[in-house]
Structures are given as structure tokens and as C-alpha cells.
Enzyme design. Sequence first.
Site, PDB file in Angstrom:
ATOM      1  N   ASP A  18       0.849  -1.251  -0.091  1.00 56.96           N
ATOM      2  CA  ASP A  18      -0.019  -0.195  -0.177  1.00 56.96           C
ATOM      3  C   ASP A  18       1.058   1.209   0.085  1.00 56.96           C
ATOM      4  O   ASP A  18       1.946   1.380   0.611  1.00 56.96           O
ATOM      5  CB  ASP A  18      -0.881   0.130   1.138  1.00 56.96           C
ATOM      6  CG  ASP A  18      -1.875   0.916   1.214  1.00 56.96           C
ATOM      7  OD1 ASP A  18      -2.282   1.396   0.074  1.00 56.96           O
ATOM      8  OD2 ASP A  18      -2.482   1.286   2.363  1.00 56.96           O
ATOM      9  N   ARG A  31       0.149   8.774 -10.447  1.00 55.91           N
ATOM     10  CA  ARG A  31      -0.061   7.454  -9.572  1.00 55.91           C
ATOM     11  C   ARG A  31       0.441   6.178 -10.210  1.00 55.91           C
ATOM     12  O   ARG A  31       1.155   5.394  -9.800  1.00 55.91           O
ATOM     13  CB  ARG A  31      -1.559   7.457  -9.371  1.00 55.91           C
ATOM     14  CG  ARG A  31      -2.299   8.557  -8.696  1.00 55.91           C
ATOM     15  CD  ARG A  31      -3.520   8.233  -8.514  1.00 55.91           C
ATOM     16  NE  ARG A  31      -4.006   6.895  -7.792  1.00 55.91           N
ATOM     17  CZ  ARG A  31      -3.775   6.582  -6.309  1.00 55.91           C
ATOM     18  NH1 ARG A  31      -3.757   7.651  -5.788  1.00 55.91           N
ATOM     19  NH2 ARG A  31      -4.239   5.735  -6.208  1.00 55.91           N
ATOM     20  N   SER A  63      -7.152  -5.354  -6.174  1.00 56.46           N
ATOM     21  CA  SER A  63      -8.441  -5.888  -5.383  1.00 56.46           C
ATOM     22  C   SER A  63      -9.753  -5.837  -6.412  1.00 56.46           C
ATOM     23  O   SER A  63      -9.485  -4.922  -7.372  1.00 56.46           O
ATOM     24  CB  SER A  63      -8.545  -5.101  -4.179  1.00 56.46           C
ATOM     25  OG  SER A  63      -8.911  -3.675  -4.688  1.00 56.46           O
ATOM     26  N   ASN A  66     -10.385  -2.306  -6.677  1.00 62.70           N
ATOM     27  CA  ASN A  66      -9.745  -1.543  -7.883  1.00 62.70           C
ATOM     28  C   ASN A  66     -10.236  -1.194  -9.099  1.00 62.70           C
ATOM     29  O   ASN A  66      -9.958  -0.192  -9.629  1.00 62.70           O
ATOM     30  CB  ASN A  66      -8.310  -2.135  -7.870  1.00 62.70           C
ATOM     31  CG  ASN A  66      -7.475  -1.715  -6.583  1.00 62.70           C
ATOM     32  OD1 ASN A  66      -6.307  -2.601  -6.278  1.00 62.70           O
ATOM     33  ND2 ASN A  66      -7.797  -0.952  -5.682  1.00 62.70           N
TER      34      ASN A  66
HETATM   35  C1  FPP Z   1      -1.506   0.461  -3.383  1.00 61.25           C
HETATM   36  O1  FPP Z   1      -1.234   1.748  -3.616  1.00 61.25           O
HETATM   37  C2  FPP Z   1      -1.397  -0.570  -4.266  1.00 61.25           C
HETATM   38  C3  FPP Z   1      -2.227  -0.934  -5.300  1.00 61.25           C
HETATM   39  C4  FPP Z   1      -3.378  -0.851  -5.660  1.00 61.25           C
HETATM   40  C5  FPP Z   1      -1.836  -2.174  -6.102  1.00 61.25           C
HETATM   41  C6  FPP Z   1      -0.236  -2.498  -6.076  1.00 61.25           C
HETATM   42  C7  FPP Z   1       0.309  -2.498  -7.297  1.00 61.25           C
HETATM   43  C8  FPP Z   1       1.456  -2.547  -7.242  1.00 61.25           C
HETATM   44  C9  FPP Z   1       2.653  -2.561  -6.335  1.00 61.25           C
HETATM   45  C10 FPP Z   1       2.094  -2.468  -8.842  1.00 61.25           C
HETATM   46  C11 FPP Z   1       1.686  -3.657  -9.707  1.00 61.25           C
HETATM   47  C12 FPP Z   1       2.334  -4.645  -9.101  1.00 61.25           C
HETATM   48  C13 FPP Z   1       2.861  -5.837  -9.796  1.00 61.25           C
HETATM   49  C14 FPP Z   1       3.529  -6.913  -8.894  1.00 61.25           C
HETATM   50  C15 FPP Z   1       3.119  -5.809 -11.484  1.00 61.25           C
HETATM   51  P1  FPP Z   1      -2.418   2.714  -3.586  1.00 61.25           P
HETATM   52  O2  FPP Z   1      -2.622   3.286  -4.992  1.00 61.25           O
HETATM   53  O3  FPP Z   1      -3.865   2.314  -3.034  1.00 61.25           O
HETATM   54  O4  FPP Z   1      -1.910   3.969  -2.804  1.00 61.25           O
HETATM   55  P2  FPP Z   1      -2.486   5.176  -1.942  1.00 61.25           P
HETATM   56  O5  FPP Z   1      -3.104   4.424  -0.820  1.00 61.25           O
HETATM   57  O6  FPP Z   1      -1.198   5.755  -1.555  1.00 61.25           O
HETATM   58  O7  FPP Z   1      -3.316   5.860  -2.873  1.00 61.25           O
END
Ligand code: FPP
Length: 239
Positions: A18, A31, A63, A66
Site C-alpha cells: 500500500d 499515480r 483488488s 480497484n
Molecule cells: C496500493 O497503492 C497498491 C495497489 C492498488 C496495487 C499494488 C500494485 C503494485 C505494487 C504495482 C503492480 C504490481 C505488480 C506486481 C505488477 P495505492 O494506489 O492504494 O496507494 P495510496 O493508498 O497511497 O493511494
Amino acid sequence: MTNNPLLKVPQHVAIIMDGNGRWARQQSLSRLEGHKRGSEVAREIVTTAARLGISYLTLYAFSSENWRRDPNEVSGLMTLLKHYLESEAEEFHKEGVKLKVIGQRELLPNTILTLVEEVEELTKTNKTITLQMAISYGSRAEILHAVQKIGQKVRDRRLDPENITEQIFEDHLYTAGIPDPDLLIRTSGEQRMSNYLLWQLAYTELLFVDKFWPDFTSEDFMETLITYQNRERRFGTAA
Ligand code: FPP
């Protein structure tokens, strides 16, 4: 780095990666740049986990919720996933990584689904580490899916309701055959489960790290393992 036999390495680590968005804002980047950096960190942690002798690593990459994000971010994340799978497949294979995707596969674009199936097929006999990538994953959907499959067996008289045990239920989850996580790590300082592995985390040690995922390093990862090693797990039994 070698596997130190004196240390009690968790068999299965699950991670909620996260903070990509907040990291990007902090750096005045988009982002998507945050997710890109996040995918590089994920790559490094897979190698570190394998070297440390961890047998299962489960990463929350996308998720069910998402899908409701801005369409540009969703398509950017899908493109990133595609590139990630394309560029890492051979390297994963060489490192002995077995890839398994958990989640509602039917919602994935065809190109990604085909790629996932190809990489799963390529790596299916690998033994060093199993990498479970949770993509289009939601724990409640997973549990409902298991209930539906069990319900069909009961309806068809292939299963007696009285014989439904925890083991039978687990056999119907996406994670069938994979032991429950010993340790869950969530970065970014948030302390929530966010619909992740709700059944499987019943006795898991939870660890919240106050860093955004793109800043998380292999050293941070090893520190979480040391914290885990100092915790005493009792699985609900007396001290
Ligand atoms: C949370 O950050 C992360 C995600 C929504 C997905 C995680 C994705 C990755 C690490 C990249 C893709 C992964 C691979 C393995 C290709 P957020 O967007 O919720 O951050 P925030 O809460 O700060 O807005």
C-alpha cells in the site's frame, strides 16, 4: 545472502503493498509512476524472499474494489501487470518461482488472462518459492465462490452438509493447497485488512510498516522477519 538455519523463517508471507499513490504525490509524480516503482519493489522482494527460504509469498496486486478506480489508472495498472508478466516470466522460471494467480480471473482482459495461464504453465513444476499474485481479488468473493461450489455438490448429493469440515471448505478457496500465511505485512501506515485473505489470516501475525510501498526495501523486509521471529505464536492455546 543465504538461508540462515538458526532463524525461524516464516513459511508463508502475505503483503498488502500500500501507498504507491501517496508516494507518487509526495514526489510530484503520476499515480502510475508510483505503481511502476511499486512493481520494481515487488520484483526485488520476490527474489529476497526466495533467497531467504520463504516457500510462499502472496502479493495483493489488484483488488476487486480497484476496478472502480479512474479508468486511466485501471488500464495503466493492467498494462503494468502485462509488462511485468512478459518481462519477468523467464527470470522467474530461472529462479525457481512458481506463479499462481488468485482472484476473479473471469474479469481480467483476455490478453492478461492468456499471459497468466502461459506463465503458470511455464513455472508449474518450480519448487523454490510459490508466488501467489492476488489480481482482481476480494476475500468475500472468494468465500462466496467456495460456498457456491460446495452448495452445488450438496445439491447434486455428492457431499453431505454434515461432512463439511474446515479442510473441505479450504479446498474450495482460490488458495487451496497453500498453507495459511504466518505473517502479514501492510505498508503505508494504514491498519486494515481491505478484504484480503480473511479466512486464511485467522492466526496470522500482523505487522504494519510506516513506509510507502515504493520506499520498502529488502532490509525493511528482513526487519519485519526479525520482529516476527521475536513474537510467540500460540494459535489460541494457553501460554
Ligand atoms: C496500493 O497503492 C497498491 C495497489 C492498488 C496495487 C499494488 C500494485 C503494485 C505494487 C504495482 C503492480 C504490481 C505488480 C506486481 C505488477 P495505492 O494506489 O492504494 O496507494 P495510496 O493508498 O497511497 O493511494
